[in-house]
Design an enzyme around this catalytic site. Structure first.
Site, PDB file in Angstrom:
ATOM      1  N   ARG A  17       0.792  -1.072   0.190  1.00  5.52           N
ATOM      2  CA  ARG A  17      -0.169   0.137   0.003  1.00  5.52           C
ATOM      3  C   ARG A  17       0.949   1.244  -0.106  1.00  5.52           C
ATOM      4  O   ARG A  17       2.000   1.201   0.936  1.00  5.52           O
ATOM      5  CB  ARG A  17      -0.780   0.142   1.331  1.00  5.52           C
ATOM      6  CG  ARG A  17      -1.769   1.306   1.347  1.00  5.52           C
ATOM      7  CD  ARG A  17      -2.792   0.869   2.523  1.00  5.52           C
ATOM      8  NE  ARG A  17      -3.859   2.129   2.362  1.00  5.52           N
ATOM      9  CZ  ARG A  17      -4.744   2.456   3.350  1.00  5.52           C
ATOM     10  NH1 ARG A  17      -4.798   1.467   4.207  1.00  5.52           N
ATOM     11  NH2 ARG A  17      -5.564   3.535   3.309  1.00  5.52           N
ATOM     12  N   HIS A  18       0.529   2.319  -0.938  1.00  2.00           N
ATOM     13  CA  HIS A  18       1.565   3.328  -0.984  1.00  2.00           C
ATOM     14  C   HIS A  18       1.485   4.140   0.520  1.00  2.00           C
ATOM     15  O   HIS A  18       0.812   3.881   1.089  1.00  2.00           O
ATOM     16  CB  HIS A  18       0.795   4.478  -1.990  1.00  2.00           C
ATOM     17  CG  HIS A  18      -0.595   4.994  -1.629  1.00  2.00           C
ATOM     18  ND1 HIS A  18      -0.645   6.304  -0.575  1.00  2.00           N
ATOM     19  CD2 HIS A  18      -1.938   4.800  -1.970  1.00  2.00           C
ATOM     20  CE1 HIS A  18      -1.809   6.482  -0.684  1.00  2.00           C
ATOM     21  NE2 HIS A  18      -2.556   5.718  -1.308  1.00  2.00           N
ATOM     22  N   GLY A  19       2.690   4.922   0.544  1.00  2.18           N
ATOM     23  CA  GLY A  19       2.947   5.556   1.731  1.00  2.18           C
ATOM     24  C   GLY A  19       2.065   6.559   1.791  1.00  2.18           C
ATOM     25  O   GLY A  19       1.244   6.899   1.050  1.00  2.18           O
ATOM     26  N   ASN A  24      -3.685  12.302   2.562  1.00  2.00           N
ATOM     27  CA  ASN A  24      -3.710  11.156   3.950  1.00  2.00           C
ATOM     28  C   ASN A  24      -3.251  12.143   5.268  1.00  2.00           C
ATOM     29  O   ASN A  24      -3.945  12.166   6.306  1.00  2.00           O
ATOM     30  CB  ASN A  24      -2.790  10.041   4.085  1.00  2.00           C
ATOM     31  CG  ASN A  24      -3.328   9.066   2.940  1.00  2.00           C
ATOM     32  OD1 ASN A  24      -2.340   8.370   2.484  1.00  2.00           O
ATOM     33  ND2 ASN A  24      -4.643   9.094   2.571  1.00  2.00           N
ATOM     34  N   ARG A  69       0.872   8.707  -6.304  1.00  2.00           N
ATOM     35  CA  ARG A  69       1.206   8.188  -4.829  1.00  2.00           C
ATOM     36  C   ARG A  69       1.783   6.601  -5.059  1.00  2.00           C
ATOM     37  O   ARG A  69       2.562   6.237  -4.183  1.00  2.00           O
ATOM     38  CB  ARG A  69       0.375   8.572  -3.958  1.00  2.00           C
ATOM     39  CG  ARG A  69      -1.064   8.056  -4.264  1.00  2.00           C
ATOM     40  CD  ARG A  69      -2.086   8.627  -3.305  1.00  2.00           C
ATOM     41  NE  ARG A  69      -3.616   7.786  -3.317  1.00  2.00           N
ATOM     42  CZ  ARG A  69      -4.469   8.428  -4.097  1.00  2.00           C
ATOM     43  NH1 ARG A  69      -4.191   9.258  -5.092  1.00  2.00           N
ATOM     44  NH2 ARG A  69      -5.674   7.690  -4.031  1.00  2.00           N
ATOM     45  N   GLU A  76      -7.642   2.633  -7.158  1.00  2.00           N
ATOM     46  CA  GLU A  76      -8.330   3.318  -5.760  1.00  2.00           C
ATOM     47  C   GLU A  76      -9.865   3.266  -5.568  1.00  2.00           C
ATOM     48  O   GLU A  76     -10.563   3.396  -6.867  1.00  2.00           O
ATOM     49  CB  GLU A  76      -7.726   4.423  -5.195  1.00  2.00           C
ATOM     50  CG  GLU A  76      -8.137   5.118  -4.127  1.00  2.00           C
ATOM     51  CD  GLU A  76      -8.047   4.264  -2.803  1.00  2.00           C
ATOM     52  OE1 GLU A  76      -7.885   4.715  -1.490  1.00  2.00           O
ATOM     53  OE2 GLU A  76      -7.913   2.984  -2.871  1.00  2.00           O
ATOM     54  N   LYS A  87     -11.993  14.208   6.576  1.00  2.00           N
ATOM     55  CA  LYS A  87     -12.666  12.826   7.100  1.00  2.00           C
ATOM     56  C   LYS A  87     -13.529  13.270   8.629  1.00  2.00           C
ATOM     57  O   LYS A  87     -14.445  12.932   8.729  1.00  2.00           O
ATOM     58  CB  LYS A  87     -11.718  11.492   7.367  1.00  2.00           C
ATOM     59  CG  LYS A  87     -11.064  11.345   6.110  1.00  2.00           C
ATOM     60  CD  LYS A  87     -10.130  10.026   6.077  1.00  2.00           C
ATOM     61  CE  LYS A  87      -9.767   9.776   4.704  1.00  2.00           C
ATOM     62  NZ  LYS A  87      -8.943   8.778   4.740  1.00  2.00           N
ATOM     63  N   HIS A 171      -3.507   0.731  -3.652  1.00  2.00           N
ATOM     64  CA  HIS A 171      -4.274   1.618  -2.922  1.00  2.00           C
ATOM     65  C   HIS A 171      -4.679   0.794  -1.944  1.00  2.00           C
ATOM     66  O   HIS A 171      -4.982  -0.426  -2.103  1.00  2.00           O
ATOM     67  CB  HIS A 171      -5.185   2.437  -3.461  1.00  2.00           C
ATOM     68  CG  HIS A 171      -4.414   3.405  -4.347  1.00  2.00           C
ATOM     69  ND1 HIS A 171      -4.082   4.724  -4.474  1.00  2.00           N
ATOM     70  CD2 HIS A 171      -4.267   3.056  -6.074  1.00  2.00           C
ATOM     71  CE1 HIS A 171      -3.284   5.210  -5.471  1.00  2.00           C
ATOM     72  NE2 HIS A 171      -3.659   4.235  -6.464  1.00  2.00           N
ATOM     73  N   GLY A 172      -5.325   1.446  -0.911  1.00  2.00           N
ATOM     74  CA  GLY A 172      -5.917   0.576   0.384  1.00  2.00           C
ATOM     75  C   GLY A 172      -6.999  -0.156  -0.180  1.00  2.00           C
ATOM     76  O   GLY A 172      -7.070  -1.406   0.210  1.00  2.00           O
ATOM     77  N   ASN A 173      -7.927   0.303  -0.909  1.00  2.00           N
ATOM     78  CA  ASN A 173      -9.190  -0.658  -1.194  1.00  2.00           C
ATOM     79  C   ASN A 173      -9.018  -1.435  -2.238  1.00  2.00           C
ATOM     80  O   ASN A 173      -9.459  -2.438  -2.226  1.00  2.00           O
ATOM     81  CB  ASN A 173     -10.257   0.608  -1.539  1.00  2.00           C
ATOM     82  CG  ASN A 173     -10.954   1.104  -0.495  1.00  2.00           C
ATOM     83  OD1 ASN A 173     -11.497   0.600   0.436  1.00  2.00           O
ATOM     84  ND2 ASN A 173     -10.852   2.449  -0.237  1.00  2.00           N
TER      85      ASN A 173
END
Length: 235
Positions: A17-19, A24, A69, A76, A87, A171-173
């Site tokens: 997962r990208h930094g 973020n 990124r 993503e 958020k 990416h996370g998702n």
């Protein structure tokens, strides 16, 4: 004796997962919007490279998204109208339960972007070759799984048949969607999954691409801290 070109088992798949990105850092919904890594994210990427070297892993080929990124670290989920919103402030406005549903549920999409919004992928030249109906205005994780699996079978599996070590910087998702497939997670299990930034997740795969074993590289305490940080972003 004829050979198939298949590397000796087990093949190695590394998910990264990208930094941390600049958005973020600001606790903004990012999704498909293109932003670079923060200074910390750059260091996380470098540390991931050091961990791979120490583990004796040398990727033969890298898959990444078109977003900078992910490229800087080596698709993503589209957060729709939430992209660019803070958020914490969004949680205060709509309620923490509603935002958690948008962020982490399996099949509930966030509010959709208007087609004319500057952040809509239809206005991004990098997606100009794709049919308009394939460019989402919003996505839930179920949508990400649906668009990730064809890429897994069409692009990544052939590389695993050719190379001994394949790295995916994403990416996370999209990585959660792939982990759901690899680990056979239920919808609830993948909702609860938090993948830490900048930590290589290394899979040893069998010849049929089932999982023999997997592990994270690095300090377990730091890995847990990063996973907890991902979980707490909307609080």
């Amino acid at each position: 004796m004829a050979t198939t070109g298949r590397p000796p088992d087990p093949a190695t798949l590394v998910l990264l997962r990208h930094g941390q990105s600049t958005w973020n850092l600001e606790n903004l919904f990012t999704g498909w919007h293109d932003v670079p890594l923060s200074e910390r994210g750059v260091e996380e990427a470098r540390e991931a490279g050091r961990q791979l070297t120490q583990a004796g892993l040398q990727p033969d080929i890298v898959h990444t998204s078109v977003l900078i990124r992910a490229i800087q670290t080596a698709d993503e989920r589209h957060y729709g109208a939430l992209q660019g919103l803070n958020k914490k402030e969004t949680s205060e406005r709509y309620g923490a339960d509603q935002v958690k549903l948008w962020r982490r549920s399996y099949d509930v999409r966030p509010p959709a972007l208007e087609s004319g919004d500057d952040m809509h992928p239809a206005r991004d030249a990098r997606y100009a070759a794709l049919p308009p109906e394939l460019l989402p205005s919003s996505e839930c994780l179920q949508d990400v799984v649906a668009r990730m699996l064809p890429y897994w079978y069409d692009s990544i599996v052939p590389d695993l048949l050719t190379y001994s070590c394949v790295l995916i910087s994403a990416h996370g998702n999209s990585l959660r969607a792939l982990v759901k497939h690899l680990d056979g997670l239920s919808e609830q299990e993948v909702v609860d999954l938090d993948i830490p930034t900048g930590v290589p997740r290394v899979y040893n795969l069998r010849a049929d691409f089932s999982v023999g074993s997997w592990r994270y590289l690095g300090d377990p305490v730091e890995i847990e801290r990063r996973a907890a940080e991902v979980k707490s972003q909307a609080r």
